[in-house]
Design a protein around this motif. Structure first.
Motif, PDB file in Angstrom:
ATOM      1  N   THR A 136       1.686  -2.039  15.911  1.00 45.55           N
ATOM      2  CA  THR A 136       0.961  -1.919  14.642  1.00 45.55           C
ATOM      3  C   THR A 136       0.575  -0.477  14.362  1.00 45.55           C
ATOM      4  O   THR A 136       0.648  -0.002  13.229  1.00 45.55           O
ATOM      5  CB  THR A 136      -0.294  -2.802  14.663  1.00 45.55           C
ATOM      6  N   VAL A 150       3.582  -0.985   7.866  1.00 48.81           N
ATOM      7  CA  VAL A 150       2.350  -1.763   7.981  1.00 48.81           C
ATOM      8  C   VAL A 150       1.144  -0.857   7.768  1.00 48.81           C
ATOM      9  O   VAL A 150       0.223  -1.180   7.009  1.00 48.81           O
ATOM     10  CB  VAL A 150       2.266  -2.463   9.349  1.00 48.81           C
ATOM     11  N   ARG A 151       1.153   0.288   8.421  1.00 44.72           N
ATOM     12  CA  ARG A 151       0.023   1.213   8.308  1.00 44.72           C
ATOM     13  C   ARG A 151      -0.127   1.735   6.884  1.00 44.72           C
ATOM     14  O   ARG A 151      -1.236   1.796   6.345  1.00 44.72           O
ATOM     15  CB  ARG A 151       0.223   2.382   9.281  1.00 44.72           C
ATOM     16  N   SER A 160       0.843   0.400   4.103  1.00 48.54           N
ATOM     17  CA  SER A 160       0.684  -0.600   3.041  1.00 48.54           C
ATOM     18  C   SER A 160      -0.629  -1.360   3.087  1.00 48.54           C
ATOM     19  O   SER A 160      -1.035  -1.953   2.081  1.00 48.54           O
ATOM     20  CB  SER A 160       1.837  -1.606   3.114  1.00 48.54           C
ATOM     21  N   GLU A 161      -1.311  -1.367   4.219  1.00 44.42           N
ATOM     22  CA  GLU A 161      -2.441  -2.278   4.391  1.00 44.42           C
ATOM     23  C   GLU A 161      -3.511  -2.088   3.319  1.00 44.42           C
ATOM     24  O   GLU A 161      -3.979  -3.053   2.698  1.00 44.42           O
ATOM     25  CB  GLU A 161      -3.049  -2.107   5.783  1.00 44.42           C
ATOM     26  N   GLU A 162      -3.922  -0.866   3.072  1.00 43.03           N
ATOM     27  CA  GLU A 162      -4.969  -0.614   2.075  1.00 43.03           C
ATOM     28  C   GLU A 162      -4.530  -1.082   0.689  1.00 43.03           C
ATOM     29  O   GLU A 162      -5.311  -1.709  -0.049  1.00 43.03           O
ATOM     30  CB  GLU A 162      -5.321   0.869   2.051  1.00 43.03           C
ATOM     31  N   PHE A 201       2.280  -9.066   7.567  1.00 41.13           N
ATOM     32  CA  PHE A 201       0.979  -8.994   6.885  1.00 41.13           C
ATOM     33  C   PHE A 201       0.765 -10.281   6.113  1.00 41.13           C
ATOM     34  O   PHE A 201       1.676 -10.786   5.453  1.00 41.13           O
ATOM     35  CB  PHE A 201       0.923  -7.801   5.916  1.00 41.13           C
ATOM     36  N   ARG A 256      -2.660 -11.984   3.779  1.00 42.86           N
ATOM     37  CA  ARG A 256      -4.067 -12.019   3.369  1.00 42.86           C
ATOM     38  C   ARG A 256      -4.226 -13.165   2.376  1.00 42.86           C
ATOM     39  O   ARG A 256      -3.522 -13.210   1.372  1.00 42.86           O
ATOM     40  CB  ARG A 256      -4.474 -10.682   2.737  1.00 42.86           C
TER      41      ARG A 256
END
Length: 262
Positions: free
Chosen positions: A81, A87-88, A90-92, A119, A121
């Motif tokens: 991760t 991933v890093r 796009s998360e925000e 991911f 949510r």
């Protein structure tokens, strides 16, 4: 995967097969179940499991007689991760997208000939979806899968479409030629809308994240109940395209480089 003229180490390959027997649907298995899933002799499976147990890759429950993946994989997961750019980066953006649309957000990447979910949510209450982080599915599965399919290299696409595609609803696309037409449209439009093609009562929209080489870095989708999302799909699409454009920019992609056609 690289094409190297070296024969794989048989014992290592067998150990990997044993690890791959554990899934989100079946996280705990007996020796007999692992043997059946891997087609390896029970004695071989037992030795492999015990060896990995000594290094915390496998955990054995004496009460149930079942095995599961060990805590060592948590450190591996943290390492992946922390170093996996998409991933890093796009998360925000994806969390912000979820706050705007209030529906489930999924992101997957292509891993071999499978989708790997990296991911998810969703809302604390309401409709839940079976796809979870770390789960693998066939590439054509779902709205995110259709988008991923559209950006595969031609040889891999031909290989995937040569295999039977499972229908999960009466509206599922399983005909290779129809899929090729949809793929062409996805490359032209930059998104795909799924109305109950995967699950009855569920619809969604997905779009690609592209990297600096104009290749697929990930596929992102907004998924929700048909009764809630159908009338808002256009807004959802606009929010999604804005989000994927931002992530693509972070990945070094320039909009003018986008390829159309297939």
């Amino acid at each position: 995967m690289r094409d190297v003229n070296i024969s794989p180490i048989r014992a290592v390959r067998r150990a990997i097969d044993v690890l791959n027997a554990f899934t989100t649907e079946e996280p705990e298995l007996t020796v007999e179940q692992v043997s059946e899933k891997t087609h390896l002799p029970k004695a071989t499976v037992y030795r492999i499991l015990y060896t990995m147990e000594t290094t915390n890759l496998i955990r054995y429950d004496e009460e149930t007689g079942r095995y599961r993946l060990g805590i060592q994989f948590l450190s591996y997961a943290g390492l992946v991760t922390s170093t996996y750019d998409v991933v890093r980066e796009s998360e925000e953006v994806l969390i912000e997208l979820h706050q705007r649309i209030r529906q489930t957000i999924l992101m997957c990447v292509v891993s071999g000939d499978e989708l790997l979910y990296v991911f998810r949510r969703e809302n604390a209450e309401g409709l839940k979806f079976s796809s979870s982080v770390g789960q693998r599915r066939p590439i054509p599965y779902g709205v995110v899968g259709k988008v991923a399919l559209a950006y595969l290299p031609p040889a891999q696409l031909d290989r995937i479409l040569a295999q039977p595609i499972e229908a999960t609803t009466p509206y599922s696309l399983t005909d290779p030629e129809e899929l090729r037409r949809r793929i062409h449209a996805i490359r032209q439009d930059g998104f795909y809308i799924d109305i109950e093609e995967t699950t009855i009562g569920v619809c969604g929209v997905a779009a690609p994240v592209l990297d600096i080489t104009d290749r697929l870095a990930a596929s992102v989708g907004i998924i929700g109940p048909t009764v809630q999302l159908t009338d808002h799909l256009q807004n959802a699409r606009d929010y999604l395209l804005e989000a994927t454009a931002r992530i693509s920019q972070k990945m070094g992609h320039h909009p003018s480089a986008t390829t159309t056609g297939i």
